[in-house]
Design an enzyme around this catalytic site. Sequence first.
Site, mmCIF file in Angstrom:
data_model
loop_
_atom_site.group_PDB
_atom_site.id
_atom_site.type_symbol
_atom_site.label_atom_id
_atom_site.label_comp_id
_atom_site.label_asym_id
_atom_site.label_seq_id
_atom_site.Cartn_x
_atom_site.Cartn_y
_atom_site.Cartn_z
ATOM 1 N N HIS A 1 0.831 -1.209 0.000
ATOM 2 C CA HIS A 1 0.000 0.000 0.000
ATOM 3 C C HIS A 1 0.861 1.254 0.000
ATOM 4 O O HIS A 1 0.528 2.246 -0.662
ATOM 5 C CB HIS A 1 -0.944 -0.002 1.202
ATOM 6 N N HIS B 1 -9.548 -2.055 -4.505
ATOM 7 C CA HIS B 1 -8.411 -2.393 -3.655
ATOM 8 C C HIS B 1 -7.449 -3.336 -4.379
ATOM 9 O O HIS B 1 -6.224 -3.234 -4.209
ATOM 10 C CB HIS B 1 -8.847 -3.020 -2.338
ATOM 11 N N ASP C 1 -3.385 -2.895 -4.936
ATOM 12 C CA ASP C 1 -2.342 -3.915 -4.763
ATOM 13 C C ASP C 1 -1.524 -4.089 -6.036
ATOM 14 O O ASP C 1 -0.290 -4.223 -5.982
ATOM 15 C CB ASP C 1 -2.972 -5.251 -4.367
ATOM 16 N N HIS D 1 -1.053 -11.072 -5.153
ATOM 17 C CA HIS D 1 0.359 -10.722 -5.007
ATOM 18 C C HIS D 1 1.280 -11.712 -5.722
ATOM 19 O O HIS D 1 2.226 -11.318 -6.398
ATOM 20 C CB HIS D 1 0.734 -10.656 -3.526
#
Length: 311
Positions: A86, A245, A249, A272
Amino acid sequence: MTSRRPTRMQTTLGAAATLEGVGAHSGLASRLVLAPAEAGSGIVFTRLGRGDGEDAPLRAVAGNVTSTDLCMRLGAGAASISTIEHLMAALRGLCVDNVAIDVDGPEIPAMDGSAAGFVEAIEEAGIVALRAPRRFLEIRAPVRVADGAAWAELAPAPAGGFHMDVEISYAGAPIGRQRRRMRLTPASFRAEIARARTFGFLSDAERLWREGRALGASLDNTIVIAKGRALNPQGLRFSDEFVRHKMLDVLGDLALAGAPIIGAFRSYRGGHRLNLALVEALLATPSAFAFVGGEDENPRARRPAGAWAPR
């Protein structure tokens, strides 16, 4: 306040900024100091407070990632810093190239689960131009990675700039299937994705707590979902906050490529691990990219004959 600055010049902070909070995964207190850095430095974290008297600098690049389990973790030797994504998204979204970050704790603080706190601190410190041109990583050919039905890719962007097209799919309310597209600018970053918070399911949180993880997660820094709804009293900030969101990421993860990307990113059910795999696949394919800009007036001026062109 943020300074006016040419986008083709490297930037840093105008002053130091300090943030404190609790890590979402460790549950431990952490203190950050973001400080100005010289041109060409990049984003460098220094892990403090390990008890052995030695500071451990960690450059924010893909080669220093040691884990993508729930978050991005940088590591070297005995030192590690978790949950950088973030903060990295805030720096990339606001076009900040060079920062020295001291971290007294094992993890970047969760703040409110979004990048909003980092954005506020960065803009309060100010963003200033340096006397050095910015280098870009321009995508010249498509690169794609997949894991079952999930996939992510980078491709040339006919209109230049950086574009994101992210789609997620979860069973049932309140997420379901969501897709969002955007062209990244500091203004679009602030308005569309900086305030989007991380999310998770209560059933998963209970399992993670039993395993000694997600110890700092709470309704103050996570959208918690149970029985088809968000349990947070204040509700959602956007109707599609979940996919926003995921875009946050993506931006933080792709910042580990080491330079702002000129290209188009698209993913379906990414995360991720897949984002890092895409960066690694890109950097392992020299024909798929070129570093451009620098002394060039136009960061796309070095496009070779036969490469993609605007349509």
